[in-house]
Design a protein around this motif. Sequence first.
Motif, PDB file in Angstrom:
ATOM      1  N   ARG A 165      13.116  -1.343  -5.845  1.00 20.82           N
ATOM      2  CA  ARG A 165      12.644  -0.514  -4.715  1.00 20.82           C
ATOM      3  C   ARG A 165      13.412  -0.958  -3.482  1.00 20.82           C
ATOM      4  NH1 ARG A 165       6.468  -0.172  -2.157  1.00 20.82           N
ATOM      5  NH2 ARG A 165       7.110   0.515  -0.071  1.00 20.82           N
ATOM      6  N   ASP A 208      -4.262   0.163  -6.706  1.00 16.82           N
ATOM      7  CA  ASP A 208      -3.092   0.974  -7.058  1.00 16.82           C
ATOM      8  C   ASP A 208      -1.850   0.337  -6.439  1.00 16.82           C
ATOM      9  OD1 ASP A 208      -1.503   3.081  -7.974  1.00 16.82           O
ATOM     10  OD2 ASP A 208      -1.860   4.281  -6.176  1.00 16.82           O
ATOM     11  N   ARG A 209      -1.474  -0.843  -6.945  1.00 15.51           N
ATOM     12  CA  ARG A 209      -0.407  -1.629  -6.329  1.00 15.51           C
ATOM     13  C   ARG A 209       0.757  -1.931  -7.286  1.00 15.51           C
ATOM     14  NH1 ARG A 209      -2.184  -3.527  -1.248  1.00 15.51           N
ATOM     15  NH2 ARG A 209      -4.026  -2.295  -0.732  1.00 15.51           N
ATOM     16  N   SER A 219       4.144  -1.191  -9.422  1.00 15.04           N
ATOM     17  CA  SER A 219       5.315  -0.387  -9.066  1.00 15.04           C
ATOM     18  C   SER A 219       5.378   0.902  -9.864  1.00 15.04           C
ATOM     19  CB  SER A 219       6.598  -1.208  -9.299  1.00 15.04           C
ATOM     20  OG  SER A 219       6.619  -2.344  -8.474  1.00 15.04           O
ATOM     21  N   ASN A 266       0.839  -1.195   0.000  1.00 13.81           N
ATOM     22  CA  ASN A 266       0.000   0.000   0.000  1.00 13.81           C
ATOM     23  C   ASN A 266       0.876   1.249   0.000  1.00 13.81           C
ATOM     24  OD1 ASN A 266      -1.931   2.028   0.503  1.00 13.81           O
ATOM     25  ND2 ASN A 266      -3.182   0.621   1.722  1.00 13.81           N
ATOM     26  N   GLU A 267       0.627   2.185  -0.910  1.00 16.26           N
ATOM     27  CA  GLU A 267       1.402   3.418  -0.967  1.00 16.26           C
ATOM     28  C   GLU A 267       1.171   4.289   0.266  1.00 16.26           C
ATOM     29  OE1 GLU A 267       3.714   4.799  -3.089  1.00 16.26           O
ATOM     30  OE2 GLU A 267       3.816   2.775  -3.890  1.00 16.26           O
ATOM     31  N   ASP A 268       0.029   4.149   0.902  1.00 16.07           N
ATOM     32  CA  ASP A 268      -0.293   4.930   2.093  1.00 16.07           C
ATOM     33  C   ASP A 268       0.397   4.311   3.300  1.00 16.07           C
ATOM     34  OD1 ASP A 268      -1.342   6.404   4.141  1.00 16.07           O
ATOM     35  OD2 ASP A 268      -3.440   5.959   3.713  1.00 16.07           O
ATOM     36  N   ARG A 269       1.456   4.978   3.784  1.00 22.94           N
ATOM     37  CA  ARG A 269       2.212   4.437   4.917  1.00 22.94           C
ATOM     38  C   ARG A 269       1.384   4.414   6.202  1.00 22.94           C
ATOM     39  NH1 ARG A 269       7.842   4.136   4.067  1.00 22.94           N
ATOM     40  NH2 ARG A 269       8.512   4.989   2.072  1.00 22.94           N
ATOM     41  N   TRP A 289      -2.766  11.169   2.292  1.00 23.58           N
ATOM     42  CA  TRP A 289      -3.497  10.294   1.387  1.00 23.58           C
ATOM     43  C   TRP A 289      -4.987  10.414   1.705  1.00 23.58           C
ATOM     44  CZ3 TRP A 289      -1.737   8.296  -2.924  1.00 23.58           C
ATOM     45  CH2 TRP A 289      -0.371   8.071  -3.066  1.00 23.58           C
TER      46      TRP A 289
END
Length: 399
Positions: free
Chosen positions: A395, A164-165, A167, A35-38, A153
């Motif tokens: 990454r 939205d996963r 890279s 998840n981009e949202d930390r 976010w």
Amino acid sequence: MTLTASLLALLATAGFVPAYAQELPGPVKVDVDTNEDRDAKRLAEKKYVKRQPVETLDVDLYGSLRLHAINAYDVTTGSSDLKLADGASQAGATGNWRFKQNWNVFGRLEYGFNLIDTVTAKAQTDSGGNLTPRLHNLGLESEALFVKFGKSWSTYYQVAGAADRFSIFGGDAAGIYNAGTDGGATGTGRADSAFQTHLFLDFGRWTHIKPIKLNAQYQHGEPIPHADGFKYGSAYSLSAWFETERNIGVGLAWHNASIDSSDRNLLAPLGIDGDAQALALAFKAYGDDWLASLVLVNMENLETTDQNLYFDGRGIELFVQWEFKDRWWFIGGGNLLVPDSDQPLAGDYDIKYAVLGLRYTLDSFKHMLYLEWRDDYGKRTDGLPNENQLTVGFRWDLD
């Protein structure tokens, strides 16, 4: 639970280590780590960690180095272009002050930076310099309360971001990074100057449903992308996420950024004829070695063509990943965004592409190598086809 996690949990109960050091269940890590949202990890911990000792101040620095080689193939001319590109490298700091049992003041400051000059479209919003502000917020949290203000976010992303996963690719059909931005002004991506709150409703283990997550967001007076001198009025977002103990979830999100009726005639040449709106429905299921998510979106006056003209349309995003061999993951899916038939300014514009790829994780998704191939069938406003693209990159998170 692993032996290490069991020992940590035992020590936490005895008061020797912080309770937040306990390991999350395996399937949850598969979901959270992609998840981009930390803050997804912080919110996930609220479901599994009950006891938190009083501390003074905890400050953590983190970073993520993301670099890839990308080869774009023009199907019209048969030519290709190979170059190195940054894939949203970032660095930041979080602070947490636990001033009372289970009461925290917390904040985050995060900037994107470019390892090299070339960046991908999904990477960063161009700020005219090497540093790009991504997140900056301050919040207050307890077991029953979560409020936050700043650039975060979005509430909409809590649902619409389920797929939205990838890279590099993805996030093009759900209105998250709308109008070529990071979704900050409209409030669908990394929302600017937003007030947010999250609430968990727990109806008991007998329901076999995890605590239901309810989210709300408010903004006011943010600039309308590509419409110089015009601003949104009040912008509201609501979303809810329901998930069973078998890790099967469904979410619903609604976003509305109002536009003054007196401005609509002036904005009509841009294709805007009302408020910016989006309604998203998401499905997600995951296990120890797999994850699948689907997002369906209906949007109005939210997205733009390659000519920066607004249109109404419908989008679909799909993402799947599967660990078919130790540390080797197959990924696949795609994005589809089609303007409604009564949108003449859109021309032939649409988004249609499939993504196939591989990931090799050294220990987790925070340290991985990846390959992604985008097979593009979409068109620009003038009818010209988009380029197919192949990326190979890495990454490496520094926590």
